[in-house]
Design a protein around this motif. Sequence first.
Motif, PDB file in Angstrom:
ATOM      1  N   ASP A 171       0.841  -1.195   0.000  1.00 25.46           N
ATOM      2  CA  ASP A 171       0.000   0.000   0.000  1.00 25.46           C
ATOM      3  C   ASP A 171       0.880   1.250   0.000  1.00 25.46           C
ATOM      4  N   ARG A 172       0.256   2.402   0.034  1.00 18.47           N
ATOM      5  CA  ARG A 172       1.002   3.663  -0.086  1.00 18.47           C
ATOM      6  C   ARG A 172       1.911   3.937   1.111  1.00 18.47           C
ATOM      7  N   LYS A 173       1.713   3.205   2.203  1.00 19.24           N
ATOM      8  CA  LYS A 173       2.568   3.359   3.385  1.00 19.24           C
ATOM      9  C   LYS A 173       3.686   2.318   3.420  1.00 19.24           C
ATOM     10  N   GLY A 174       3.827   1.548   2.361  1.00 18.21           N
ATOM     11  CA  GLY A 174       4.899   0.557   2.282  1.00 18.21           C
ATOM     12  C   GLY A 174       4.607  -0.713   3.050  1.00 18.21           C
ATOM     13  N   ARG A 175       3.326  -0.997   3.288  1.00 22.29           N
ATOM     14  CA  ARG A 175       2.937  -2.201   4.025  1.00 22.29           C
ATOM     15  C   ARG A 175       2.412  -3.260   3.063  1.00 22.29           C
ATOM     16  N   ILE A 176       2.633  -4.530   3.398  1.00 25.32           N
ATOM     17  CA  ILE A 176       2.213  -5.633   2.530  1.00 25.32           C
ATOM     18  C   ILE A 176       0.702  -5.805   2.628  1.00 25.32           C
ATOM     19  N   ALA A 177       0.026  -5.538   1.515  1.00 23.71           N
ATOM     20  CA  ALA A 177      -1.431  -5.611   1.467  1.00 23.71           C
ATOM     21  C   ALA A 177      -1.927  -6.875   0.770  1.00 23.71           C
ATOM     22  N   VAL A 178      -1.144  -7.372  -0.176  1.00 21.58           N
ATOM     23  CA  VAL A 178      -1.517  -8.558  -0.956  1.00 21.58           C
ATOM     24  C   VAL A 178      -0.264  -9.374  -1.209  1.00 21.58           C
ATOM     25  N   ARG A 179      -0.402 -10.691  -1.150  1.00 20.45           N
ATOM     26  CA  ARG A 179       0.682 -11.587  -1.545  1.00 20.45           C
ATOM     27  C   ARG A 179       0.094 -12.650  -2.453  1.00 20.45           C
ATOM     28  N   ALA A 180       0.739 -12.874  -3.582  1.00 25.18           N
ATOM     29  CA  ALA A 180       0.329 -13.939  -4.500  1.00 25.18           C
ATOM     30  C   ALA A 180       1.476 -14.920  -4.640  1.00 25.18           C
ATOM     31  N   LEU A 181       1.191 -16.162  -4.358  1.00 28.21           N
ATOM     32  CA  LEU A 181       2.188 -17.229  -4.514  1.00 28.21           C
ATOM     33  C   LEU A 181       1.820 -18.045  -5.742  1.00 28.21           C
ATOM     34  N   LYS A 182       1.715 -17.364  -6.853  1.00 30.83           N
ATOM     35  CA  LYS A 182       1.258 -18.010  -8.080  1.00 30.83           C
ATOM     36  C   LYS A 182       1.507 -17.096  -9.261  1.00 30.83           C
ATOM     37  N   GLU A 183       1.344 -17.643 -10.427  1.00 29.68           N
ATOM     38  CA  GLU A 183       1.339 -16.873 -11.666  1.00 29.68           C
ATOM     39  C   GLU A 183       0.039 -16.073 -11.691  1.00 29.68           C
ATOM     40  N   LEU A 184       0.137 -14.775 -11.964  1.00 29.92           N
ATOM     41  CA  LEU A 184      -1.045 -13.913 -11.924  1.00 29.92           C
ATOM     42  C   LEU A 184      -1.597 -13.629 -13.316  1.00 29.92           C
ATOM     43  N   SER A 185      -2.910 -13.713 -13.428  1.00 25.06           N
ATOM     44  CA  SER A 185      -3.573 -13.288 -14.657  1.00 25.06           C
ATOM     45  C   SER A 185      -3.714 -11.771 -14.627  1.00 25.06           C
ATOM     46  N   GLU A 186      -4.004 -11.203 -15.767  1.00 23.93           N
ATOM     47  CA  GLU A 186      -4.201  -9.752 -15.820  1.00 23.93           C
ATOM     48  C   GLU A 186      -5.367  -9.337 -14.925  1.00 23.93           C
ATOM     49  N   LYS A 187      -6.442 -10.096 -14.944  1.00 22.04           N
ATOM     50  CA  LYS A 187      -7.616  -9.763 -14.122  1.00 22.04           C
ATOM     51  C   LYS A 187      -7.294  -9.834 -12.624  1.00 22.04           C
ATOM     52  N   GLU A 188      -6.605 -10.896 -12.218  1.00 17.92           N
ATOM     53  CA  GLU A 188      -6.248 -11.026 -10.796  1.00 17.92           C
ATOM     54  C   GLU A 188      -5.401  -9.843 -10.334  1.00 17.92           C
ATOM     55  N   LEU A 189      -4.484  -9.443 -11.187  1.00 14.27           N
ATOM     56  CA  LEU A 189      -3.598  -8.330 -10.853  1.00 14.27           C
ATOM     57  C   LEU A 189      -4.388  -7.029 -10.733  1.00 14.27           C
ATOM     58  N   ARG A 190      -5.236  -6.770 -11.697  1.00 11.90           N
ATOM     59  CA  ARG A 190      -6.045  -5.540 -11.649  1.00 11.90           C
ATOM     60  C   ARG A 190      -6.974  -5.542 -10.431  1.00 11.90           C
ATOM     61  N   ASP A 191      -7.598  -6.688 -10.162  1.00 13.69           N
ATOM     62  CA  ASP A 191      -8.526  -6.774  -9.028  1.00 13.69           C
ATOM     63  C   ASP A 191      -7.818  -6.563  -7.694  1.00 13.69           C
ATOM     64  N   ALA A 192      -6.562  -6.962  -7.609  1.00 19.24           N
ATOM     65  CA  ALA A 192      -5.801  -6.793  -6.367  1.00 19.24           C
ATOM     66  C   ALA A 192      -5.319  -5.356  -6.194  1.00 19.24           C
TER      67      ALA A 192
END
Length: 200
Positions: A171-192
């Motif tokens: 996030d904008r404060k440098g904190r981990i908001a999302v972690r993906a342990l996988k190959e990401l699709s374009e939709k998954e990336l945009r949604d996150a």
Amino acid sequence: MSQSRAPRRRLAALFATVAAGALALTGCGAGETGSASGDTKFVQGTGELTKVAKGDRKKAPDIEGETLDGDTLKLKEYRGKVVVLNVWGSWCAPCRAEAPNLAKVAKDTKDRGVEFVGLNTRDPDKAPALAFERNFNVDYPSIYDPSGKQILRFPKYSLSLQTIPSTAILDRKGRIAVRALKELSEKELRDAIEPLIKEK
């Protein structure tokens, strides 16, 4: 305990830590999901994509290093932006599969306060990694981290990156908001990314 045994035990503990880190980097597959501590207070769906509530996020380490282009990159200089940090290797098939998605979303979201940063690992020299960036039109910077030292800087009990490819979205404060342990699709990336762009 004798004084001679204490250094041996410390050395053994150090080797165990390094070995665990090396094992963590051997993923390169979509089927691995890793594990997380109960202290992270995360909301887990499939086990491959983890989102953290705003009040429970942990600060990402201030990683820095030389980029593939020879510049110096410091993650802390991106504070105030949403940062997508992607761990990849040119040798990794899922990394190649997701690269076009990352490159496209990086271009589409840059003017909305999103920065992409790569963390290239386990490439013995820069040439294959630079070829990877050219082939997939990746125009955001990547820190060159062949030994995986930067990955190991993620603190214990945080949402550390455990497989390759892995993606952490800060996030904008440098904190981990999302972690993906996988190959990401374009939709998954945009949604996150989208909810983090809208956060105040």
